[in-house]
Write an enzyme that holds these catalytic residues in place. Sequence first.
Site, PDB file in Angstrom:
ATOM      1  CD  GLU A  11      -4.980  13.654  23.445  1.00 30.07           C
ATOM      2  OE1 GLU A  11      -4.332  12.783  22.843  1.00 30.07           O
ATOM      3  OE2 GLU A  11      -5.873  14.333  22.902  1.00 30.07           O
ATOM      4  NE  ARG A  98      -2.229  20.179  39.408  1.00 31.37           N
ATOM      5  CZ  ARG A  98      -2.772  19.102  38.859  1.00 31.37           C
ATOM      6  NH1 ARG A  98      -3.341  18.166  39.610  1.00 31.37           N
ATOM      7  NH2 ARG A  98      -2.752  18.935  37.553  1.00 31.37           N
ATOM      8  CB  CYS A 127      -8.761  18.096  34.037  1.00 33.87           C
ATOM      9  SG  CYS A 127      -8.425  16.428  34.558  1.00 33.87           S
ATOM     10  CD  GLN A 154     -12.171  12.782  36.885  1.00 38.22           C
ATOM     11  OE1 GLN A 154     -12.418  12.934  38.079  1.00 38.22           O
ATOM     12  NE2 GLN A 154     -10.921  12.786  36.423  1.00 38.22           N
ATOM     13  CG  HIS A 235     -13.025  15.230  33.049  1.00 38.18           C
ATOM     14  ND1 HIS A 235     -12.740  14.106  32.311  1.00 38.18           N
ATOM     15  CD2 HIS A 235     -11.893  15.537  33.728  1.00 38.18           C
ATOM     16  CE1 HIS A 235     -11.498  13.721  32.538  1.00 38.18           C
ATOM     17  NE2 HIS A 235     -10.940  14.558  33.400  1.00 38.18           N
TER      18      HIS A 235
HETATM   19  C1  2RA Z   1      -7.570  12.106  34.962  1.00 34.53           C
HETATM   20  N1  2RA Z   1      -7.642  14.190  36.195  1.00 34.53           N
HETATM   21  O1  2RA Z   1      -8.655  12.451  34.507  1.00 34.53           O
HETATM   22  C2  2RA Z   1      -6.820  13.021  35.896  1.00 34.53           C
HETATM   23  C3  2RA Z   1      -5.482  13.436  35.337  1.00 34.53           C
HETATM   24  N2  2RA Z   1      -5.613  14.211  34.161  1.00 34.53           N
HETATM   25  O2  2RA Z   1      -7.034  11.021  34.719  1.00 34.53           O
END
Ligand code: 2RA
Length: 327
Positions: A11, A98, A127, A154, A235
Amino acid sequence: MKVGVVGATGEVGRTMVKVLEEKNIDINELRLFASKKSEGKEIKFKDKIYYVEELTEEKMKEKYDYLLFSAGGSVSKKYAPIASEYGNTVIDNSSAFRMVNDIPLVVPEINGDIIKGYRGIIANPNCSTIQMVLALRNVEKELGISEIFVSTYQAVSGAGNKGIKELLDQQNGINNINHFPEIINNNVIPIIGPVLENGFTEEEMKMVNETRKIYDDYGIKVYPTAVRVPVLYGHSESITFRVKKKSTLEDVKKLLSSVDNVVYTDDLVTPINIAGSDITYVSRLRQMDETTFLIWVVADNVRVGAATNAVRILLKHYELNNNKRDE
Ligand code: 2RA
């Protein structure tokens, strides 16, 4: 410019290719890498069909201007160091590097300048971290931030192709709860990823640790709860933040409105109406007292939270270094 995308069929990887095209970057050679099972798959870039290649160590030893990685931590740990050792600049979307001290963790609008003169692996933040630190960038810079309380909502695309398919299957009556127990249609699950010994999830600790590194302020206290919701893209985050300097609602609104690629609006903002955008949207600003404020932040997690930030890092690195290769 010769660019490679590792994880090109995922993705985020596919979105990286799309953003590279949208930004009209002068790429005269594009290489797309994935696992053997994806070899030969076709991906269109600037009206030309490219064929996915199997990722190998040998191919990472070639000279690229940039390699964008989004194929999971284990692939990054194995192949990114090889590419870097052979003089390539790697922008890695996994969490593998990171928190490694000498590896820059970059949101270009905040700390992009730290990659001037740098060559090697550059880490793309998580993210949910990116949209939060971007929204608060000028508040942190002008007022200082002592505490951030954040609850995230999310989207399932954060779990990639498989996460999207799992939710869509469930919504179509197919009992697909194979990969992500937190992806449950018509429900919200306050667990994303493994739960650590301290009771926080890995996802939550990413927000704590990455925020401090990106702002280069290890005194900031972040109190996160990461929640998975049955949304495909975007998100959302409910954020309460405490500033060090007393301020007014108007001053904070000005600071929220003055960050590149961030828009403050008094309109209602939801994931559905921002999916596909490269902008981080901030709304619902409220003031509790002279140092405590609340906002609602929404951004497309696959773009702002991954692919677009990675391409913005590439563009910033190129701008700062004219990508002079050490021949
Ligand atoms: C999620 N931030 O939203 C984590 C990994 N992309 O699953």
